[in-house]
Design an enzyme around this catalytic site. Structure first.
Site, PDB file in Angstrom:
ATOM      1  N   LYS A 114      67.619  65.298  -1.167  1.00 55.38           N
ATOM      2  CA  LYS A 114      68.537  64.839  -0.128  1.00 55.38           C
ATOM      3  C   LYS A 114      69.957  64.699  -0.641  1.00 55.38           C
ATOM      4  O   LYS A 114      70.909  64.789   0.129  1.00 55.38           O
ATOM      5  CB  LYS A 114      68.070  63.486   0.439  1.00 55.38           C
ATOM      6  CG  LYS A 114      67.016  63.638   1.513  1.00 55.38           C
ATOM      7  CD  LYS A 114      66.899  62.396   2.379  1.00 55.38           C
ATOM      8  CE  LYS A 114      65.817  62.628   3.435  1.00 55.38           C
ATOM      9  NZ  LYS A 114      65.213  61.417   3.934  1.00 55.38           N
ATOM     10  N   LYS A 207      59.839  74.300   5.711  1.00 58.90           N
ATOM     11  CA  LYS A 207      59.017  73.377   6.490  1.00 58.90           C
ATOM     12  C   LYS A 207      59.532  73.273   7.923  1.00 58.90           C
ATOM     13  O   LYS A 207      60.747  73.310   8.137  1.00 58.90           O
ATOM     14  CB  LYS A 207      59.119  71.980   5.844  1.00 58.90           C
ATOM     15  CG  LYS A 207      57.785  71.335   5.556  1.00 58.90           C
ATOM     16  CD  LYS A 207      57.968  69.979   4.910  1.00 58.90           C
ATOM     17  CE  LYS A 207      58.006  68.874   5.929  1.00 58.90           C
ATOM     18  NZ  LYS A 207      57.822  67.536   5.393  1.00 58.90           N
ATOM     19  N   LYS A 210      62.770  68.557  11.998  1.00 62.07           N
ATOM     20  CA  LYS A 210      63.609  68.134  13.117  1.00 62.07           C
ATOM     21  C   LYS A 210      65.077  68.485  12.860  1.00 62.07           C
ATOM     22  O   LYS A 210      65.882  68.512  13.778  1.00 62.07           O
ATOM     23  CB  LYS A 210      63.466  66.628  13.338  1.00 62.07           C
ATOM     24  CG  LYS A 210      63.959  65.833  12.129  1.00 62.07           C
ATOM     25  CD  LYS A 210      63.738  64.349  12.222  1.00 62.07           C
ATOM     26  CE  LYS A 210      64.224  63.700  10.937  1.00 62.07           C
ATOM     27  NZ  LYS A 210      63.354  62.703  10.371  1.00 62.07           N
TER      28      LYS A 210
END
Ligand code: TRP
Length: 344
Positions: A114, A207, A210
């Site tokens: 991240k 993956k 969202k």
């Protein structure tokens, strides 16, 4: 000592739920109810480690709770609630912040991913400490089984490290209180089945997420049937026919993903799917997958719509779940406070 088996898992109410959340988590929560007492949590405190609009957070919290129930979780026989209602999560997380080491947190791949190439200095302190709150979620209930996706395995290892260090550091105090020296259990992940990791419909190496900029990359639990069918028919594939054996899916990530989704939705294996479709082209397979996806997802979507139309009913079962969760959590915290040396 043998711990009473108990299941805990959680999903963050951030963004909209997609097929990856369903096949990787929610769907697998359902059968566990037959075997164990289960707590299924909407982890709103985890969600705010990155910015959430308050109204959107409220909506997403109810939506995740609705999805649990629509998929078949029984909020009366088990416990469905949102994390922030049981304040002991925050209390135990603070104690774990003082057990876990900075080095452990910095080595978490999710944190590293991240913050890679970005300004880690601008991330919230909560995001860094995220895994210690997750350990608190699990250990507050001394949960023995945690169904999670592959990507959460490292967080579960960290949960075990925290449990072990707590048991060791406070060993003498735990014994002095007359408690079992293995105070916290060493929790195991429950990772199983095909398509526990659902990939993007546009790129089989990424993956389903969202945060992917393309809407076409994911199927939402709230998608209408024709949207589901369109997304599947437009999914990226290769020009070859389906192989007859799983071996033949090697090096074909998109084919592997769609076959895995079919297997997971129909509760079979990739082998079985290929026995049926081996040798056939996408022109045959994609419509079959679209029909299957609509048949499995539409009842859930319509039940979610029904529940979301009456948010008070969702809040009511979450309040009830939180009350029962608090009882278990408070029993653990009574011991933890004494073990640590807090005066009450
Ligand atoms: N970190 C998990 C995720 O992003 C969510 C989560 C929070 C969780 N607490 C948990 C999962 C406890 C299992 C158990 O998917």
């Amino acid at each position: 000592m043998a711990f009473t088996p108990r299941v805990f898992s959680g999903i963050q109410p951030s963004g909209t739920l997609h097929l990856g959340n369903y096949l990787g988590a929610i769907k697998r929560f359902v059968p566990l109810q037959q075997q164990y007492p289960c707590l299924y949590c909407v982890v709103d405190m985890h969600a705010i480690t990155v910015w959430q609009e308050p109204d959107a957070l409220r909506h997403a919290t109810r939506e995740v709770a609705a999805a649990y129930v629509a998929a078949g979780v029984d909020p009366k026989a088990h416990i469905v609630y949102n994390q922030s209602r049981v304040i002991q999560h925050a209390e135990l997380a603070w104690i774990f912040n003082c057990v876990a080491r900075m080095g452990w947190m910095s080595r978490m791949t999710q944190w590293k991913d991240k913050t890679a190439g970005k300004n880690a200095e601008a991330e919230s302190l909560g995001l860094f400490a995220y895994p210690s709150l997750m350990a608190a979620d699990i250990l507050l209930y001394k949960a023995t089984h945690v169904p999670v996706g592959e990507d959460q395995k490292q967080h579960l290892e960290l949960t075990r490290d925290i449990a072990q260090k707590f048991n060791n550091d406070f060993g003498p105090s735990i014994r002095e209180q007359g408690l079992d020296p293995e105070f916290f259990p060493l929790t195991e992940p429950v990772i199983a089945g095909p398509a526990t990791r659902v990939m993007s419909l546009r790129d089989g190496s990424k993956k389903m997420s969202k945060s992917d900029p393309s809407d076409q990359s994911r199927i939402l639990l709230t998608d209408e049937p024709d949207a589901i069918a369109k997304k599947i028919k437009r999914a990226t594939t290769d020009p070859e026919a389906l192989p007859s054996e799983v071996e033949g899916l090697k090096g074909r990530p998109e084919a592997d993903n769609l076959v895995g989704i079919y297997a997971a939705l129909s509760d079979t294996t990739k082998d079985d799917v290929l026995k049926q479709f081996g040798g056939q082209g996408w022109g045959a397979f994609k419509p079959a997958l679209a029909d299957l996806a609509v048949a499995k997802l539409e009842p859930i979507a319509s039940e979610m719509r029904r529940l979301m139309a009456d948010p008070a009913s969702i809040d009511a079962f979450m309040a009830d779940g939180a009350e029962r969760a608090s009882e278990i959590a408070e029993a653990t915290m009574k011991d933890v406070r004494r073990i640590v040396g807090f005066v009450r």
